[in-house]
Design an enzyme around this catalytic site. Structure first.
Site, PDB file in Angstrom:
ATOM      1  N   GLU A  80      34.905  -5.299  52.483  1.00 48.47           N
ATOM      2  CA  GLU A  80      34.144  -4.181  51.920  1.00 48.47           C
ATOM      3  C   GLU A  80      32.788  -4.698  51.464  1.00 48.47           C
ATOM      4  O   GLU A  80      32.705  -5.647  50.683  1.00 48.47           O
ATOM      5  CB  GLU A  80      34.866  -3.533  50.722  1.00 48.47           C
ATOM      6  CG  GLU A  80      34.077  -2.310  50.245  1.00 48.47           C
ATOM      7  CD  GLU A  80      34.688  -1.564  49.069  1.00 48.47           C
ATOM      8  OE1 GLU A  80      35.619  -2.078  48.444  1.00 48.47           O
ATOM      9  OE2 GLU A  80      34.177  -0.467  48.769  1.00 48.47           O
ATOM     10  N   ASP A 156      24.069   2.638  48.246  1.00 48.45           N
ATOM     11  CA  ASP A 156      22.913   3.235  47.559  1.00 48.45           C
ATOM     12  C   ASP A 156      22.126   4.081  48.550  1.00 48.45           C
ATOM     13  O   ASP A 156      21.747   3.587  49.615  1.00 48.45           O
ATOM     14  CB  ASP A 156      22.021   2.129  46.999  1.00 48.45           C
ATOM     15  CG  ASP A 156      22.790   1.228  46.044  1.00 48.45           C
ATOM     16  OD1 ASP A 156      23.109   1.673  44.933  1.00 48.45           O
ATOM     17  OD2 ASP A 156      23.101   0.081  46.431  1.00 48.45           O
TER      18      ASP A 156
HETATM   19  C1  SAM Z   1      26.340   2.847  44.857  1.00 45.14           C
HETATM   20  S1  SAM Z   1      27.292   1.399  44.660  1.00 45.14           S
HETATM   21  C2  SAM Z   1      28.879   1.863  45.323  1.00 45.14           C
HETATM   22  C3  SAM Z   1      29.968   0.923  44.921  1.00 45.14           C
HETATM   23  C4  SAM Z   1      31.358   1.216  45.495  1.00 45.14           C
HETATM   24  N1  SAM Z   1      31.373   1.125  46.939  1.00 45.14           N
HETATM   25  C5  SAM Z   1      31.871   2.541  45.022  1.00 45.14           C
HETATM   26  O1  SAM Z   1      32.055   3.459  45.830  1.00 45.14           O
HETATM   27  O2  SAM Z   1      32.086   2.664  43.817  1.00 45.14           O
HETATM   28  C6  SAM Z   1      26.636   0.365  45.927  1.00 45.14           C
HETATM   29  C7  SAM Z   1      26.899  -1.111  45.661  1.00 45.14           C
HETATM   30  O3  SAM Z   1      26.494  -1.868  46.784  1.00 45.14           O
HETATM   31  C8  SAM Z   1      25.992  -3.109  46.323  1.00 45.14           C
HETATM   32  N2  SAM Z   1      25.155  -3.663  47.400  1.00 45.14           N
HETATM   33  C9  SAM Z   1      24.047  -3.092  47.934  1.00 45.14           C
HETATM   34  N3  SAM Z   1      23.552  -3.854  48.914  1.00 45.14           N
HETATM   35  C10 SAM Z   1      24.382  -4.931  49.026  1.00 45.14           C
HETATM   36  C11 SAM Z   1      24.379  -6.081  49.874  1.00 45.14           C
HETATM   37  N4  SAM Z   1      23.424  -6.250  50.808  1.00 45.14           N
HETATM   38  N5  SAM Z   1      25.357  -6.997  49.711  1.00 45.14           N
HETATM   39  C12 SAM Z   1      26.313  -6.817  48.765  1.00 45.14           C
HETATM   40  N6  SAM Z   1      26.366  -5.755  47.928  1.00 45.14           N
HETATM   41  C13 SAM Z   1      25.401  -4.822  48.066  1.00 45.14           C
HETATM   42  C14 SAM Z   1      25.243  -2.737  45.058  1.00 45.14           C
HETATM   43  O4  SAM Z   1      25.089  -3.858  44.204  1.00 45.14           O
HETATM   44  C15 SAM Z   1      26.153  -1.667  44.465  1.00 45.14           C
HETATM   45  O5  SAM Z   1      27.067  -2.204  43.557  1.00 45.14           O
END
Ligand code: SAM
Length: 273
Positions: A80, A156
């Site tokens: 994930e 995001d």
């Molecule tokens: C809007 S949150 C959603 C989290 C989770 N999937 C949920 O549904 O609750 C998006 C997450 O993706 C992480 N993220 C964004 N780009 C990423 C990357 N290139 N590698 C790892 N994590 C990433 C951000 O830090 C954030 O915690």
């Protein structure tokens, strides 16, 4: 990396700025005492912590990750990307002890919350966390064809036009991760932003490595508080994946009146792709 003297300065600058576009923002990284305690107890086992490269979210060159060695067995691997506070990846590890699970997340408090959740739920052994930028780290560390399921849930949305290049589902991420999918692997996504759902379809449908799992699947029904692009496809949407638990981000989206858009693709076998 040293600069190339033969490169025109503006081209070099453009390449640099493109390379430095990331899909996340570093927010407050301080941990509460409780989370710090969970981190100290659990991170040695659960968090893969390689030497870092030119950013602290990238591994140093040449660092590889062999899932068979990490998990001490050969099993299906679920990855994930952006696992947040671990709601999905921890639930999946508990529900599927026969599979191995890897969550990639750059947000330290989210990782610490994941570890607390892991401990509360009986410490499944088939889970590890990678505290790195998935786009750079996964292709550097994992072998081609090593992922059996790839999940990106509620990435995001970066709604402003000038930020669209920061969306995770864009060519640099897809070029990085699609080769890692095993033949027949599933790539599952969900978002509560209609504009991002449309963007995902425009990025993913034309990829020769992928095929839609539900070409006839209807569009989510109902009204949406965010504008739905007029030309969004009416079919091709997946039913809610039964293995996807409702996260805080999904609840927030629904509370704000947005629809939930699910997508599922299969990695086309290489001899056909
Ligand atoms: C809007 S949150 C959603 C989290 C989770 N999937 C949920 O549904 O609750 C998006 C997450 O993706 C992480 N993220 C964004 N780009 C990423 C990357 N290139 N590698 C790892 N994590 C990433 C951000 O830090 C954030 O915690």
């Amino acid at each position: 990396m040293s600069s190339d003297p033969s490169m025109a300065p503006d081209l070099e600058q453009e390449q640099k700025s493109h390379r430095d576009v990331v899909s996340f923002v570093r927010r407050g990284e301080r941990l509460t005492q409780g989370r710090q305690n969970a981190w100290d107890r659990l991170s040695p086992f659960y968090v893969i912590d390689p030497p870092r490269g030119h950013r602290d979210t990238l591994p140093a060159e040449g660092i590889r990750l062999d899932p068979a060695e990490v998990f001490g067995r050969k099993a299906e691997l679920v990855v994930e990307v952006g696992s947040g506070t671990g709601e999905n990846i921890v639930a999946a590890a508990l529900a599927h002890p026969e599979r191995d699970h890897l969550g990639a997340e750059v947000y330290l408090p989210g990782l610490a919350q994941t570890l607390s959740r892991v401990e509360r739920s009986g410490s499944p052994q088939n889970l590890r966390m990678l505290p790195l930028d998935a786009q750079g780290a996964l292709p550097a560390m994992l072998a081609e064809g090593s992922i059996d399921q790839l999940w990106v849930y509620f990435a995001d949305p970066w709604p402003k036009q000038r930020h669209h290049k920061r969306r995770l589902i864009n060519p640099p991420f897809l070029d990085a991760v699609l080769p890692l999918l095993a033949d027949g692997a599933s790539f599952r996504l969900a978002t509560d932003w209609a504009q991002y759902a449309h963007h995902m379809r425009m990025q993913l449908d034309p990829r020769p490595e992928l095929t839609l799992q539900h070409p006839e699947g209807p569009r989510p029904e109902g009204r949406s508080s965010d504008p739905i692009p007029a030309n969004i496809p009416h079919t091709g949407w997946a039913p809610r994946f039964e293995g996807r638990v409702k996260t805080g981000f999904e609840s927030k989206g629904q509370a704000a009146g947005r629809l939930i858009w699910d997508l599922a693709y299969t990695r086309v076998p290489r001899h056909l792709g």
